[in-house]
Design an enzyme around this catalytic site. Structure first.
Site, PDB file in Angstrom:
ATOM      1  N   GLY A   1       1.282  38.271  13.861  1.00  0.00           N
ATOM      2  CA  GLY A   1       1.684  37.226  14.699  1.00  0.00           C
ATOM      3  C   GLY A   1       3.061  37.326  15.403  1.00  0.00           C
ATOM      4  CB  CYS A   2       6.371  38.588  13.984  1.00  0.00           C
ATOM      5  SG  CYS A   2       6.545  37.188  12.886  1.00  0.00           S
ATOM      6  CB  THR A   3       3.581  42.621  16.410  1.00  0.00           C
ATOM      7  OG1 THR A   3       4.196  43.136  15.211  1.00  0.00           O
ATOM      8  CG2 THR A   3       3.320  43.588  17.427  1.00  0.00           C
TER       9      THR A   3
ATOM     10  CB  ALA B   1       8.163  40.737  19.514  1.00  0.00           C
TER      11      ALA B   1
END
Length: 157
Positions: A46-48, A51
């Site tokens: 999710g963070c990738t 970003a």
């Protein structure tokens, strides 16, 4: 424990170590708009995705006179690796002692499979040129989020 800043409130000051080993502070963005997005952990799915979405709109954010800052509790080394792996072109703040995360109310109790633990709530805020919180997204869903934040930055003028 602090709560997530309210729209219209002055954004709490901060100074963090950032990717590359320098520092990043709220005062660095004086007179500009700033997106601060909080994410749980560098290089997780999710963070990738989040970003990469912000990075893909970097030129549009720049055209809207808006800087981007990603913040997590990850150490600088992890932030550097994350930045390099995905060619991220904006600052990543490292807050391993969680001082800023707590001040901004995003270091919270979470629960997974019945187990409770402390972690970073995925959240975003847009700070106006005046240093005040212009818009908040307290519980972010990644899909379409970066585009929604860009629209708010463009509308803020």
């Amino acid at each position: 424990m602090s709560s997530f800043p309210e729209v219209g409130a002055k954004a709490p000051a901060f100074s963090l170590t950032r990717d590359g080993g320098g520092t990043v502070s709220l005062k660095d963005f004086k007179g500009r708009k700033l997106v601060v997005y909080f994410y749980p952990k560098a290089d997780t799915p999710g963070c990738t995705k989040e970003a990469i979405a912000f990075n893909g709109l970097k030129a549009e954010f720049a055209a809207a006179d808006t800087d981007i800052l990603g913040v997590s509790a990850d150490e600088v080394k992890a932030q550097d690796k994350f930045r390099d792996k995905y060619s991220l072109g904006f600052a990543l703040g490292s807050d391993p002692d969680k001082a800023m995360l707590e001040t901004y109310g995003v270091w919270v109790e979470k629960s997974m499979y019945g187990r409770k633990y402390m972690g970073v709530e995925r959240a975003t805020l847009l700070i106006g040129r005046d240093g005040k919180v212009a818009k908040t997204w307290p519980k972010v869903k990644v899909d379409g989020h970066a585009a929604e934040v860009l629209k708010a930055a463009q509308e803020l003028g």
